[in-house]
Design a protein around this motif. Structure first.
Motif, PDB file in Angstrom:
ATOM      1  N   ARG A 264       0.847  -1.195   0.000  1.00  0.00           N
ATOM      2  CA  ARG A 264       0.000   0.000   0.000  1.00  0.00           C
ATOM      3  C   ARG A 264       0.878   1.238   0.000  1.00  0.00           C
ATOM      4  N   ILE A 265       0.323   2.330  -0.511  1.00  0.00           N
ATOM      5  CA  ILE A 265       1.066   3.586  -0.567  1.00  0.00           C
ATOM      6  C   ILE A 265       1.154   4.180   0.840  1.00  0.00           C
ATOM      7  N   PRO A 266       2.125   5.070   1.104  1.00  0.00           N
ATOM      8  CA  PRO A 266       2.294   5.626   2.462  1.00  0.00           C
ATOM      9  C   PRO A 266       1.045   6.319   2.994  1.00  0.00           C
ATOM     10  N   GLU A 267       0.287   6.993   2.127  1.00  0.00           N
ATOM     11  CA  GLU A 267      -0.905   7.715   2.587  1.00  0.00           C
ATOM     12  C   GLU A 267      -1.984   6.790   3.126  1.00  0.00           C
ATOM     13  N   ALA A 268      -1.906   5.507   2.771  1.00  0.00           N
ATOM     14  CA  ALA A 268      -2.946   4.561   3.209  1.00  0.00           C
ATOM     15  C   ALA A 268      -2.435   3.608   4.277  1.00  0.00           C
ATOM     16  N   ILE A 269      -1.350   3.952   4.918  1.00  0.00           N
ATOM     17  CA  ILE A 269      -0.714   2.999   5.833  1.00  0.00           C
ATOM     18  C   ILE A 269      -1.580   2.677   7.050  1.00  0.00           C
ATOM     19  N   HIS A 270      -2.434   3.615   7.469  1.00  0.00           N
ATOM     20  CA  HIS A 270      -3.247   3.380   8.664  1.00  0.00           C
ATOM     21  C   HIS A 270      -4.683   2.961   8.334  1.00  0.00           C
ATOM     22  N   LYS A 271      -5.005   2.799   7.067  1.00  0.00           N
ATOM     23  CA  LYS A 271      -6.364   2.411   6.689  1.00  0.00           C
ATOM     24  C   LYS A 271      -6.595   0.923   6.953  1.00  0.00           C
ATOM     25  N   PRO A 272      -7.772   0.552   7.463  1.00  0.00           N
ATOM     26  CA  PRO A 272      -8.112  -0.871   7.537  1.00  0.00           C
ATOM     27  C   PRO A 272      -8.146  -1.473   6.131  1.00  0.00           C
ATOM     28  N   ALA A 273      -7.839  -2.744   6.035  1.00  0.00           N
ATOM     29  CA  ALA A 273      -7.745  -3.378   4.720  1.00  0.00           C
ATOM     30  C   ALA A 273      -9.050  -3.296   3.943  1.00  0.00           C
ATOM     31  N   ASN A 274     -10.193  -3.371   4.661  1.00  0.00           N
ATOM     32  CA  ASN A 274     -11.474  -3.353   3.955  1.00  0.00           C
ATOM     33  C   ASN A 274     -11.863  -1.962   3.470  1.00  0.00           C
ATOM     34  N   GLN A 275     -11.077  -0.938   3.824  1.00  0.00           N
ATOM     35  CA  GLN A 275     -11.371   0.424   3.374  1.00  0.00           C
ATOM     36  C   GLN A 275     -10.378   0.916   2.316  1.00  0.00           C
ATOM     37  N   LEU A 276      -9.483   0.055   1.901  1.00  0.00           N
ATOM     38  CA  LEU A 276      -8.495   0.457   0.907  1.00  0.00           C
ATOM     39  C   LEU A 276      -9.139   0.651  -0.461  1.00  0.00           C
ATOM     40  N   LEU A 277      -8.785   1.743  -1.122  1.00  0.00           N
ATOM     41  CA  LEU A 277      -9.189   1.972  -2.496  1.00  0.00           C
ATOM     42  C   LEU A 277      -8.164   1.323  -3.421  1.00  0.00           C
ATOM     43  N   GLU A 278      -8.559   1.131  -4.679  1.00  0.00           N
ATOM     44  CA  GLU A 278      -7.612   0.552  -5.637  1.00  0.00           C
ATOM     45  C   GLU A 278      -6.376   1.433  -5.788  1.00  0.00           C
ATOM     46  N   SER A 279      -6.582   2.740  -5.681  1.00  0.00           N
ATOM     47  CA  SER A 279      -5.460   3.671  -5.809  1.00  0.00           C
ATOM     48  C   SER A 279      -4.521   3.616  -4.595  1.00  0.00           C
ATOM     49  N   ASP A 280      -4.965   2.993  -3.496  1.00  0.00           N
ATOM     50  CA  ASP A 280      -4.131   2.868  -2.291  1.00  0.00           C
ATOM     51  C   ASP A 280      -3.209   1.648  -2.353  1.00  0.00           C
ATOM     52  N   LYS A 281      -3.499   0.732  -3.267  1.00  0.00           N
ATOM     53  CA  LYS A 281      -2.797  -0.548  -3.276  1.00  0.00           C
ATOM     54  C   LYS A 281      -1.610  -0.534  -4.236  1.00  0.00           C
ATOM     55  N   THR A 282      -0.596  -1.298  -3.888  1.00  0.00           N
ATOM     56  CA  THR A 282       0.499  -1.571  -4.816  1.00  0.00           C
ATOM     57  C   THR A 282       0.645  -3.082  -4.955  1.00  0.00           C
ATOM     58  N   ILE A 283       1.071  -3.514  -6.143  1.00  0.00           N
ATOM     59  CA  ILE A 283       1.284  -4.944  -6.364  1.00  0.00           C
ATOM     60  C   ILE A 283       2.503  -5.142  -7.261  1.00  0.00           C
ATOM     61  N   TYR A 284       3.096  -6.300  -7.135  1.00  0.00           N
ATOM     62  CA  TYR A 284       3.978  -6.820  -8.179  1.00  0.00           C
ATOM     63  C   TYR A 284       3.902  -8.335  -8.100  1.00  0.00           C
ATOM     64  N   TYR A 285       4.341  -8.986  -9.154  1.00  0.00           N
ATOM     65  CA  TYR A 285       4.257 -10.441  -9.225  1.00  0.00           C
ATOM     66  C   TYR A 285       5.642 -11.041  -9.024  1.00  0.00           C
ATOM     67  N   GLU A 286       5.705 -11.991  -8.100  1.00  0.00           N
ATOM     68  CA  GLU A 286       6.991 -12.622  -7.817  1.00  0.00           C
ATOM     69  C   GLU A 286       7.506 -13.414  -9.013  1.00  0.00           C
ATOM     70  N   ARG A 287       6.591 -13.985  -9.796  1.00  0.00           N
ATOM     71  CA  ARG A 287       7.001 -14.876 -10.873  1.00  0.00           C
ATOM     72  C   ARG A 287       6.322 -14.515 -12.187  1.00  0.00           C
ATOM     73  N   CYS A 288       7.070 -14.672 -13.256  1.00  0.00           N
ATOM     74  CA  CYS A 288       6.576 -14.306 -14.588  1.00  0.00           C
ATOM     75  C   CYS A 288       7.152 -15.274 -15.614  1.00  0.00           C
ATOM     76  N   ALA A 289       6.313 -15.704 -16.544  1.00  0.00           N
ATOM     77  CA  ALA A 289       6.753 -16.551 -17.650  1.00  0.00           C
ATOM     78  C   ALA A 289       6.122 -16.031 -18.935  1.00  0.00           C
ATOM     79  N   PHE A 290       6.839 -16.132 -20.036  1.00  0.00           N
ATOM     80  CA  PHE A 290       6.295 -15.652 -21.312  1.00  0.00           C
ATOM     81  C   PHE A 290       6.878 -16.466 -22.461  1.00  0.00           C
ATOM     82  N   VAL A 291       6.153 -16.464 -23.579  1.00  0.00           N
ATOM     83  CA  VAL A 291       6.629 -17.086 -24.812  1.00  0.00           C
ATOM     84  C   VAL A 291       6.347 -16.158 -25.977  1.00  0.00           C
TER      85      VAL A 291
END
Length: 234
Positions: free
Chosen positions: A72-99
């Motif tokens: 989550r972004i720093p501005e959303a650090i104290h928000k409960p998980a059920n109140q997080l907006l999509e803009s508050d979240k960060t993601i990346y994928y540990e694994r990737c495969a392509f052809v």
């Protein structure tokens, strides 16, 4: 219908745009140096493929990812998980495969059309992100029959290399060297020869039995027997 090239369990399909625009890039904790992103990996292989196979039709990469890492972004650090907006979240994928397929380079073997396939797979858990920047590990492959999954298992009739590089320039050069060493005529010949091979049921059972007993032999006897490689899988 496209021939499936992925072991798809526990993975989702992804696009370059999603990986580029919606995902953060992990860094090495000790010096805050950025890792090579999945996008950089895929685009480097794409560039090398276009360079080496100039004039051929190069398809867009098919990408699958797994093991999402949420934040989550720093501005959303104290928000409960059920109140997080999509803009508050960060993601990346540990694994990737392509052809990436090159449909203009193909061969028909025993009635099956085999298309030249290039691809790669990497997993961040194979890199120590809690240290200073070090070489990162990638697998790149080329062949006419390939299967890949995000657990870094690759089955190919062609060449599979475990590359350790620190930047895209090293990765690009290593991929071109890989393409240059690959002998497509040899592998097509081996597959055509396999189609003319035949084992009786008795011979097949004997072969499997001997292979299972191989591990029980003393080391001195094992060394005297040629290794039985049924597939170039790692």
């Amino acid at each position: 219908e496209k021939r499936p090239l992925f072991i798809e369990a526990n993975t989702i399909e992804a696009s370059l745009e999603h990986l580029r625009n919606d995902c953060i890039i992990p860094v090495f904790a000790k010096d805050n140096e950025a890792t090579l992103s999945h996008v950089a990996f895929i685009e480097t292989v794409q560039d090398a493929t276009r360079t080496f196979f100039q004039g051929e039709q190069i398809e867009l990469p098919d990408i699958r990812v797994s093991h999402v890492i949420k934040g989550r972004i720093p501005e959303a650090i104290h928000k409960p998980a059920n109140q997080l907006l999509e803009s508050d979240k960060t993601i990346y994928y540990e694994r990737c495969a392509f052809v990436i397929q090159v449909p203009t380079i193909y061969e028909t073997v025993n009635g099956n059309r085999l298309t030249l396939t290039i691809g790669g797979v990497r997993a961040y858990n194979h890199t120590n992100l809690y240290s200073k920047k070090t070489a990162e590990r990638f697998k790149v492959f080329i062949g006419f029959t390939c299967k890949v999954c995000t657990n870094l298992c690759v089955s190919t009739d062609g060449y599979l290399s475990c590359l350790e590089v620190t930047n895209t320039n090293e990765l690009y050069r290593a991929i071109l060297e890989l393409f240059n060493r690959y002998d497509p005529a040899k592998h097509i010949h081996l597959m055509q020869t396999l189609g003319n091979s035949y084992l009786t049921e008795h011979q097949f059972c004997q072969l499997l039995g001997r292979m299972r007993l191989y591990q029980s032999l003393p080391q001195s006897l094992q060394k005297a027997i040629p290794r039985m490689l049924l597939t170039d899988s790692q």
